[in-house]
Design an enzyme around this catalytic site. Structure first.
Site, short mmCIF file in Angstrom:
data_model
loop_
_atom_site.label_atom_id
_atom_site.label_comp_id
_atom_site.label_asym_id
_atom_site.label_seq_id
_atom_site.Cartn_x
_atom_site.Cartn_y
_atom_site.Cartn_z
N HIS A 573 -46.45 53.11 22.10
CA HIS A 573 -45.50 53.08 23.17
C HIS A 573 -46.08 53.53 24.38
CE1 HIS A 573 -41.63 55.30 24.84
NE2 HIS A 573 -41.68 54.19 25.17
N HIS A 586 -46.46 51.08 29.45
CA HIS A 586 -46.53 52.51 30.42
C HIS A 586 -48.00 52.46 30.88
CE1 HIS A 586 -42.64 54.65 29.71
NE2 HIS A 586 -42.74 53.98 28.39
N HIS A 773 -41.88 46.59 24.98
CA HIS A 773 -41.31 47.93 25.17
C HIS A 773 -39.98 48.34 24.37
CE1 HIS A 773 -39.16 51.26 27.65
NE2 HIS A 773 -40.41 51.73 27.35
N ASN A 777 -39.12 51.47 21.78
CA ASN A 777 -38.51 52.40 22.83
C ASN A 777 -37.13 52.81 22.18
OD1 ASN A 777 -38.81 54.55 25.22
ND2 ASN A 777 -36.66 53.46 25.37
N ILE A 922 -37.81 53.33 31.07
CA ILE A 922 -37.53 54.59 30.62
C ILE A 922 -38.57 55.01 29.57
CG2 ILE A 922 -36.30 53.81 28.26
CD1 ILE A 922 -35.34 57.02 30.47
#
Length: 922
Positions: A573, A586, A773, A777, A922
């Site tokens: 993640h 990220h 993602h 997530n 997020i």
């Protein structure tokens, strides 16, 4: 005036800015008067280009042959054109903002106003400077200052010459005290039709940002095709965005630059809060957005910290919009409340562990135990007891957790082995499983340091679970699978197990593919660092045969899930890794975003393509540095590796990350989950046919790839255009050599020499920012919110007969199991955070959507192609719904089985366990 009316009247061809020229875009320099006797309607019939049906302003073009005989206008005259400017207002303003806005409304009348100036795509042949209109002031700012609406439209008029050409840019000067959010500008009155400027940017006051803001029209241009009137502005805007790499950034700045992760520790506060710099030779890591803050007093190499709620710099346009910020703040309020009360309970009560599963259930049924010592003197001593009490009275729901999805169909599903295995391919971390090709598996760690590389698992451990097959037969028939966290955890285990209240193994889990296409777990290997030939460094646990081994097996599954939770959060993640080594989200995406803003003009077609997939990512990464991955942040507090979490992340980046293999098809083949097969859909054949993440992911991958292919081939029909695109080449070079500087010399980097290279790179980035993602997530709270299903931390090892704790384990295994799981404080803090991280905001843009859908580009064919992409996304969503109702797909349909919706593209706001946003938001 008569001549002006003739020039601007209906005798002019209404050629829209949407319509492309022979190659793409608009032939900017041609304005034609219709020949006598030729109607506008007849002219439309001569146009052989496609027209976007959903765009009301799209009209026909004029053929080249018809207008060759039309004489040019000899004398330029002046005429007026109108601008409609849409400003998005804040829903809520603090007292200071309200006061300043009132002041701006007053001073606007005396010349402290908002000024616009049109810039043509053409230059003046005499001065060689761009042709410009007069400066024009937005009307009625003071009159509309009190309008209560999300969007307010203002107008103004420009005076331009008839030979002005087509407007390609607008310069804006804000003489007010406050910034304002400029959403769009539309210019009406030119012969070419409406000219659109999708701005979506904060315009700072002149006192904060001297100089004029530049906004370009929606017309795309490659660098070498930039109209003469826009070349200098294009270069100037990019220079402004790059900055000079000096000084501390202000929150109002729009400067994109790079730095290492040197702001995760706080050495000025405590020596134990020192954290190593990530990025550089010792601990390679991707770069993050530079803030330029001063160093700490005790360590010149560490950047001083800014603690919440004070904001850390990101470029102004990267900050959350108001609805997103409100959603995030609401989640933060819940997190504060959910953490505050357990902290108090832990402080005043010696026994703050869960006494039974009913205590965990009460978090969803009754809420946090507010009556446990919280009233009376303790509550009165809180910093803001009145506020807390008010929240208690008016918003009891804030103190209560929503029931995680895992409990809704079968409360005890988490105990079942089939559900344990199903979540490996249809849960929140479905990217670690790999096909077993060598038995026993072999570690890649240095045997001189970490001991014999062979796994401790033997054929006798698993042969009884293989339906009469030998291990070799099962390997040959692609029946054996593994999730391996041995190599990533083992080098850190001694340090982890020396921390308070943390105990861990390096785990491997083995699975067998059953005849009905599901997986069943057949063994879990638990490893310690090698301590000599006679040490008990490896242990294999198999499914239970009696009550004792049933509890041992349950503890082994929990320890594996803890490894999986850490790998998911720190590696997949946050950015990358499993054994097959994958770039994730990220951190590894951030350098590509920084490079895009620094090197690709807003008018570059590739920037227009990437724009929705970069939204909010820099802001959410800043918040992660401040609260999640920093010293004593959520990751260190709630995950087993503690303060070594980010060092594990850096080790994964150094040893495993590659950019050339992270696309979904390549990843599936690398992990042995698929083989190349050109006769099959998507060009490969899954060896685990019912693999929900892969099945749905391939649908989305193909849709993204087809859209990118259509888009790229539009602008790059020849390899030489790719090679000679200075901005494009600078973008990729900088992302690789600066953003990923520590790995820049690796030979596996993809080249950028032709359209196929570009398609591959862009498809990967869009996939990672959107579907990848989403898959990793938005299931965090639905699956991990029930802590026994997926504990992020373990506090007890599995006792053996010679261990002192074995007697306690045998006397009360239920109590021992609960003591091994996180404490109430650890669990509720983690739950509050993953609840926030799993929440969709109301302003989310999902795959197949984008702001200003019909005017984001002036290329009509690409607008139409995007609508086709959007339709394809809607079509595949229906296919996912169909699959979730197919009883033959037992990994996503059945009694007590959750449907797999993490890659279903659309979602409502909130925690839904579905939805694919365009970006890492997020």
């Amino acid at each position: 005036m008569a001549m002006a009316k003739e020039i601007m009247g209906t005798s002019l061809v209404q050629k829209s800015m949407f319509l492309p020229s022979a190659k793409y875009g608009l032939n900017q320099n041609k304005y034609w008067v219709l020949p006598a006797g030729v109607s506008s309607e007849k002219m439309k019939n001569l146009n052989n280009k496609r027209v976007v049906k959903k765009t009301a302003t799209t009209v026909a073009a004029v053929s080249e042959d018809l207008v060759k005989s039309v004489p040019p206008v000899e004398k330029a005259v002046k005429f007026k054109v109108r601008a409609i400017v849409t400003v998005r207002k804040k829903i809520k303003e603090d007292f200071k903002e309200t006061l300043v806005n009132q002041l701006d409304a007053i001073t606007d009348k005396i010349g402290w106003n908002v000024v616009l100036e049109l810039v043509s795509t053409e230059t003046d042949p005499k001065t060689r400077n761009p042709k410009r209109s007069n400066e024009a002031v937005l009307r009625d700012w003071s009159k509309k200052s009190n309008v209560k609406a999300e969007r307010v439209n203002y107008t103004t008029e420009f005076i331009v010459d008839s030979d002005f050409g087509v407007p390609g840019a607008i310069e804006v000067t804000n003489k007010h005290q406050n910034e304002f959010f400029l959403e769009t500008i539309t210019i009406e009155g030119f012969a070419c039709g409406p000219v659109h400027f999708p701005c979506d940017s904060w315009v700072q006051s002149k006192k904060d940002l001297p100089g004029k803001r530049i906004f370009f029209s929606n017309q795309p241009y490659l660098p070498n095709e930039t109209p003469a009137g826009l070349k200098a502005l294009r270069e100037r805007e990019l220079r402004n965005l790059r900055g000079d790499g000096k000084g501390e950034r202000k929150l109002s700045d729009r400067i994109y630059d790079y730095d290492v992760y040197n702001d995760l520790g706080n050495p000025d506060k405590d020596y134990d809060l020192v954290r190593p710099t990530l990025g550089g030779e010792k601990l390679p890591y991707p770069r993050r957005c530079r803030t330029g803050r001063a160093p700490t007093n005790t360590d010149v190499h560490s950047e001083s910290r800014i603690e919440k709620p004070s904001p850390i710099y990101v470029p102004r346009d990267e900050q959350f919009e108001e609805s997103k910020q409100n959603t995030f703040l609401f989640g933060r309020l819940k997190a504060v409340l959910h953490t505050l009360f357990p902290t108090l309970v832990a402080t005043i009560s010696k026994n703050h562990d869960f006494k039974g599963f009913s205590d965990i259930d009460s978090l969803f049924n009754e809420g946090l135990p507010l009556n446990t010592g919280l009233h009376g003197e303790v509550l009165k001593k809180l910093p803001m007891p009145k506020i807390v009490n008010k929240i208690q009275e008016s918003s009891q729901s804030l103190l209560k957790y929503d029931t995680p999805l895992i409990l809704t169909k079968d409360k005890f599903a988490w105990l079942r082995d089939d559900e344990f295995a199903r979540q490996v391919i249809a849960g929140i971390n479905p990217v670690s499983i790999e096909r077993l090709t060598v038995f026993p598996p072999v570690s890649k760690l240095d045997p001189e340091i970490y001991g014999p590389p062979e796994s401790a698992i033997k054929e006798e451990h698993i042969v009884g679970h293989l339906d009469g097959m030998s291990v070799q037969q099962a390997l040959e028939e692609n029946k054996l699978y593994m999730v391996d966290y041995h190599d990533i955890y083992l080098p850190f285990l001694d340090r982890i197990n020396a921390l308070d209240d943390r105990k861990a193994y390096a785990t491997r889990a083995f699975f067998y593919k059953t005849p009905c296409g599901t997986l069943k777990p057949i063994a879990i290997e638990l490893s310690f660092p090698y301590a000599g030939p006679n040490s008990r460094s490896k242990r294999v646990v198999t499914p239970p045969v009696d009550a004792t081994t049933s509890w041992v097996w349950q503890l082994a599954k929990s320890h594996f899930c803890t490894n999986d939770a850490g790998s998911h959060q720190l590696v997949h993640h946050w950015y990358c890794l499993d054994n097959s080594v994958m770039l994730r989200t990220h951190a590894a995406v951030e350098p590509f975003i920084l490079a895009a803003h620094r090197q690709l003009s807003a008018m570059h077609p590739i920037f227009k393509l990437l724009d929705p997939h970069m939204r909010y990512t820099l802001q959410i990464n800043v918040l992660a540095r401040q609260s999640l991955i920093s010293n004593e942040g959520v990751i260190e507090s709630c995950f087993t590796p503690g303060k070594y979490c980010m060092q594990i992340s850096a080790a994964a980046y150094k040893n495993f990350w590659r950019f050339d293999l992270e696309g979904l098809p390549s990843d599936l083949i690398r992990r042995g989950m698929a083989v190349a097969d050109p006769t099959q859909p998507h060009g490969l054949r899954l060896l685990l046919e019912d693999y929900p993440y892969a099945n749905d992911g391939l649908l989305i991958w193909e849709a993204i790839e087809n859209w990118v292919k259509t888009y790229v081939n539009r602008y790059y029909p020849d390899a030489s255009i790719v090679q000679n695109d200075s901005e494009l080449q600078a973008w990729y070079w900088e992302a690789k050599n600066v953003g990923h500087a520590d790995l820049k010399n690796e030979t596996w980097w993809s080249k950028l020499e032709n359209a196929d290279d570009l398609i591959r790179i862009l498809t990967i980035l869009i996939w990672l920012s959107s579907a990848q993602h989403a898959a990793l997530n938005f299931g965090q709270y639905p699956y991990g919110g029930y802590m026994p299903n997926r504990a992020p931390i373990m506090r007890r090892l599995i006792p053996e007969e010679s261990d002192a704790e074995y007697e306690n384990f045998m006397a009360n295994p239920h109590k021992y199991f609960l003591l091994a799981l996180p404490s109430m404080l650890q669990a509720t803090k983690y739950m509050a955070v993953v609840d926030s991280l799993s929440t969709h905001s109301p302003d989310e843009e999902y795959l197949g959507e984008r702001s200003h859908q019909s005017i984001w580009t002036g290329d009509a064919d690409m607008v139409e192609a995007f609508y086709e992409f959007s339709a394809e996304i809607q079509k595949l969503e229906k296919e996912i719904e169909r699959r979730n109702k197919d009883p033959n797909l037992r990994n996503r349909c059945g009694a007590g089985v959750l449907p797999y919706e993490l890659l279903a593209p659309s979602s409502e706001p909130g925690v839904t366990c579905r939805g694919v946003p365009n970006s890492v938001s997020i």
